[in-house]
Design an enzyme around this catalytic site. Structure first.
Site, PDB file in Angstrom:
ATOM      1  N   LYS A  68       0.808  -1.230   0.000  1.00 14.82           N
ATOM      2  CA  LYS A  68       0.000   0.000   0.000  1.00 14.82           C
ATOM      3  C   LYS A  68       0.840   1.279   0.000  1.00 14.82           C
ATOM      4  O   LYS A  68       0.465   2.277  -0.602  1.00 14.82           O
ATOM      5  CB  LYS A  68      -0.963  -0.011   1.182  1.00 14.82           C
ATOM      6  N   ASP A 105     -10.130   3.577   2.811  1.00 13.71           N
ATOM      7  CA  ASP A 105     -10.240   3.029   4.174  1.00 13.71           C
ATOM      8  C   ASP A 105     -11.046   3.945   5.088  1.00 13.71           C
ATOM      9  O   ASP A 105     -11.911   3.492   5.834  1.00 13.71           O
ATOM     10  CB  ASP A 105      -8.843   2.830   4.795  1.00 13.71           C
TER      11      ASP A 105
HETATM   12  P1  ATR Z   1      -1.484  -1.053   7.567  1.00 17.82           P
HETATM   13  O1  ATR Z   1      -1.571  -0.694   6.130  1.00 17.82           O
HETATM   14  O2  ATR Z   1      -2.276  -2.281   7.938  1.00 17.82           O
HETATM   15  O3  ATR Z   1      -1.742   0.094   8.482  1.00 17.82           O
HETATM   16  P2  ATR Z   1       1.281  -0.643   8.245  1.00 17.82           P
HETATM   17  O4  ATR Z   1       1.283   0.682   7.594  1.00 17.82           O
HETATM   18  O5  ATR Z   1       2.462  -1.543   8.068  1.00 17.82           O
HETATM   19  O6  ATR Z   1       0.029  -1.518   7.783  1.00 17.82           O
HETATM   20  O7  ATR Z   1       1.045  -0.398   9.820  1.00 17.82           O
HETATM   21  C1  ATR Z   1       0.987  -1.434  10.732  1.00 17.82           C
HETATM   22  C2  ATR Z   1       0.598  -0.882  12.098  1.00 17.82           C
HETATM   23  O8  ATR Z   1       0.439  -1.960  13.041  1.00 17.82           O
HETATM   24  C3  ATR Z   1       1.650   0.051  12.703  1.00 17.82           C
HETATM   25  O9  ATR Z   1       0.987   1.006  13.501  1.00 17.82           O
HETATM   26  C4  ATR Z   1       2.456  -0.919  13.590  1.00 17.82           C
HETATM   27  O10 ATR Z   1       3.170  -0.309  14.636  1.00 17.82           O
HETATM   28  P3  ATR Z   1       4.685   0.238  14.394  1.00 17.82           P
HETATM   29  O11 ATR Z   1       4.531   1.555  13.696  1.00 17.82           O
HETATM   30  O12 ATR Z   1       5.267   0.363  15.743  1.00 17.82           O
HETATM   31  O13 ATR Z   1       5.371  -0.811  13.537  1.00 17.82           O
HETATM   32  C5  ATR Z   1       1.333  -1.753  14.149  1.00 17.82           C
HETATM   33  N1  ATR Z   1       1.773  -3.067  14.642  1.00 17.82           N
HETATM   34  C6  ATR Z   1       2.236  -4.108  13.918  1.00 17.82           C
HETATM   35  N2  ATR Z   1       2.509  -5.162  14.732  1.00 17.82           N
HETATM   36  C7  ATR Z   1       2.201  -4.779  15.989  1.00 17.82           C
HETATM   37  C8  ATR Z   1       2.251  -5.406  17.283  1.00 17.82           C
HETATM   38  N3  ATR Z   1       2.684  -6.674  17.422  1.00 17.82           N
HETATM   39  N4  ATR Z   1       1.858  -4.704  18.364  1.00 17.82           N
HETATM   40  C9  ATR Z   1       1.413  -3.424  18.228  1.00 17.82           C
HETATM   41  N5  ATR Z   1       1.335  -2.766  17.032  1.00 17.82           N
HETATM   42  C10 ATR Z   1       1.726  -3.436  15.935  1.00 17.82           C
END
Ligand code: ATR
Length: 280
Positions: A68, A105
């Site tokens: 994305k 979204d």
């Molecule tokens: P999306 O398009 O689904 O938003 P993304 O832009 O990669 O995908 O964002 C993923 C989000 O999930 C981020 O806010 C990420 O936190 P970080 O910025 O700290 O990486 C969060 N996230 C992913 N795994 C996580 C976990 N195990 N616990 C808490 N937050 C998580």
């Protein structure tokens, strides 16, 4: 020129995607002959795949994880929602031949909450978990929909800071550390926009975050939403919803963008709800 339209969803992995089915039903409903593929594309092949798809007469693409952010960067023209989210989930062929990016979204989330679930968002103190692409899209849309306050908590505080800065209005937007979740007070609306569930990771949220009228909403559906929705039930949330309706509403918005007609989302949603019931 072929007598059918070509669309596809690109992801890596993409096997789980419901998009071909949803768009197939929309096309059937509106009498459009559509060939819709599900394509697993490696990140290094994304740009060339998209270019040859549109050069070959393709109509539109849905973009899912992990593409994305890259899709937003590839487009020649981007909607305001893409700029705000820093991510695109829909690509189209503009009338002048350039690739246009959009992100539905936010609009899909608000439509699901306010039209399907009849929630009046005004006056809600809201907690947003996650500040990635989906979290950013949700934040701008919730803000526009009139929530009273938005508290952003992200695992890495830099992304929460950047989102709070982008939203402006420090009086209504607060960013807090994940480790402080237990001492933030209570919220009327909690949105899980993290990808933890999709990645099979636990959020481990503390209890005591909800007011008695609270609604909890996970942008994911199915197994990916189960931990958060289980937490919501155990926290006595008044309502706990997954993002199945958001998926269908966002798909309808993409369909309208490509074909100029907005499908009725209720039949597809009702059918999918049987297969993906809300827990409990
Ligand atoms: P999306 O398009 O689904 O938003 P993304 O832009 O990669 O995908 O964002 C993923 C989000 O999930 C981020 O806010 C990420 O936190 P970080 O910025 O700290 O990486 C969060 N996230 C992913 N795994 C996580 C976990 N195990 N616990 C808490 N937050 C998580």
């Amino acid at each position: 020129m072929s007598d059918f339209a070509r669309c596809a969803v690109l992801g890596h992995p993409v096997a789980h995607s419901l998009s071909p089915r949803i768009h197939g039903e929309f096309a059937h409903e509106l009498g459009i002959t559509l060939q819709y593929e599900k394509v697993d594309v490696e990140p290094q092949d994304l740009s060339s795949w998209i270019e040859s798809f549109f050069t070959g007469g393709g109509t539109g693409l849905n973009i899912t994880l992990p593409h994305k952010h890259a899709a937003a960067a590839l487009a020649t023209r981007s909607s305001n929602a893409v700029v705000q989210a820093g991510a695109a989930n829909v690509l189209s062929h503009g009338a002048d031949g350039v690739i246009e990016a959009d992100n539905f979204d936010g609009v899909a989330l608000i439509r699901d909450l306010t039209e399907r679930y009849r929630l009046d968002l005004r006056g809600h103190d809201t907690l947003l978990l996650g500040a990635g692409g989906a979290g950013r899209a949700a934040a701008f849309a919730l803000f526009d929909a009139g929530v009273r306050s938005l508290t952003i908590v992200n695992r890495s505080s830099a992304a929460a800071d950047a989102l709070a800065d982008a939203l402006g209005q420090p009086g209504r937007v607060h960013n807090r550390y994940w480790n402080d979740l237990g001492s933030l007070g209570v919220f009327d609306l909690v949105i899980n926009a993290t990808s933890a569930g999709v990645l099979g990771k636990q959020l481990g949220l503390p209890f005591g975050l909800l007011t008695p009228r609270a609604t909890c909403y996970d942008l994911c559906y199915g197994y990916a939403a189960s931990e958060f929705l289980g937490w919501a039930k155990a926290s006595s949330a008044r309502y706990a919803y997954d993002g199945l309706g958001m998926l269908v509403e966002g798909s309808a918005q993409a369909f309208e963008c490509w074909f100029g007609k907005h499908p009725d989302t209720e039949p597809v949603f009702t059918e999918l709800r049987v297969e993906f019931p809300l827990p409990g």
